[in-house]
Scaffold this motif. Structure first.
Motif: not given
Length: 338
Positions: A90-105
């Motif tokens: 979806g919309r990504n103007i603020y980086g809200q769909t850029n999942i941080p690298d290594g996000l798990e658990d």
């Protein structure tokens, strides 16, 4: 350009209002609502989406499966998979769909207008997206995209009228994300808040205890207590921060865009706050509900039988249910009379 219908009324029902029933969408276990779109998670781990697709918020990634939780932001969507990873679109103007690298658990997810937060099984918080008001990073020097809550003690906030956030009083077990603020529920039943505070949305009541669930609206916050009462704080121009505690025990809450919805123990739904297009007019036939999602201009409810109900705006921009992604589900809109 919208006609204001009500402001401060708390409305259990209104005769003659319209409810839409997604008849062929069955076996649903969770619902979520954004400004103009809705999500449903099915027992088989698949996700259905309908409503506006202006920013791709209902364009579910291909082969998305094994989902255990969903969240709808203003114009974007999140899915938590069984392996502890998160998918966003979806919309990504603020980086809200850029999942941080290594996000798990990841244990749980929540989505706001400009930022998201994930709660890890360790009790840590990872947030990403906009951070204009410290809604992600309440402590100078911490990475702007990552907040790890269990490691912060009395963090001082920038751009907010708060003395600090105390993460030392127990593990975080639930999160709520608003427009520019974040709230967190500790395991001891107390609540911490940080981020924007121009309407007092981050001023958690000092005597607030015994909380079992939280929800953040755009500029206000809600807390559900163990005794079934609700505490609200923040912006109140439409009565959204009035506590509706004269209807019996409440079992679920959802804070939306200047409005709220709640489920009573008897399976009925009540709403309060802004009501521009009938989003707060609960049809009389709505019953046997177990959870509710307050969207921008519509409301979605999930019954104990796994049926999805919706009411509010249904204009051509698909506020509620016009365009389902991929599989189209039969939609029946009925004028419900007593």
């Amino acid at each position: 350009f919208f006609k204001q219908k009500t402001a401060y009324e708390i409305m259990p029902s209104l005769v003659g209002s319209e409810m839409c029933i997604r008849d062929s969408l069955i076996d649903v276990i969770q619902i979520a609502a954004g400004y103009f779109h809705s999500l449903a998670l099915k027992k088989d781990g698949t996700v259905q989406a309908w409503g506006s697709n202006k920013y791709g918020e209902i364009s579910i990634p291909s082969n998305l499966n094994n989902v255990i939780s969903i969240a709808a932001g203003g114009n974007h969507s999140l899915a938590l998979k069984a392996d502890g990873t998160v998918i966003a679109w979806g919309r990504n103007i603020y980086g809200q769909t850029n999942i941080p690298d290594g996000l798990e658990d990841v244990k749980s997810i929540t989505a706001g207008t400009a930022h998201n937060s994930a709660l890890l099984n360790t009790g840590e918080i990872v947030s990403w997206g906009g951070n204009e008001h410290g809604q992600i990073d309440p402590m100078p020097g911490i990475d702007s995209a990552v907040l790890r809550g269990t490691n912060l003690l009395g963090a001082n906030l920038e751009n907010a009228d708060l003395k600090g956030v105390d993460f030392s009083r127990g593990t975080i077990i639930d999160l709520g994300v608003g427009y520019f603020h974040t709230i967190a529920l500790r395991e001891d039943g107390t609540v911490a808040s940080w981020g924007a505070n121009e309407y007092g949305q981050s001023n958690t009541p000092l005597d607030l205890t015994d909380v079992t669930k939280i929800s953040a609206g755009d500029f206000h916050s809600l807390a559900l207590k163990r005794d079934g009462t609700v505490v609200a704080w923040g912006e109140n121009n439409f009565g959204q921060s009035v506590s509706p505690n004269n209807f019996g025990k409440i079992i679920d809450i959802s804070a939306g865009f200047k409005r709220n919805a709640a489920v009573l123990q008897n399976g009925k739904v009540i709403t309060w706050g802004r009501n521009l297009i009938g989003e707060n007019i609960v049809p009389p036939a709505v019953s046997n509900v177990k959870s509710v999602a307050a969207g921008g201009f519509h409301t979605v409810a999930l019954t104990n039988t796994g049926q999805v109900l919706a009411w509010g705006s249904n204009e051509s921009v698909s506020y509620t249910h016009l365009r389902a992604h991929e599989t189209r589900h039969d939609l029946v809109c009925r004028l419900l009379l007593e």
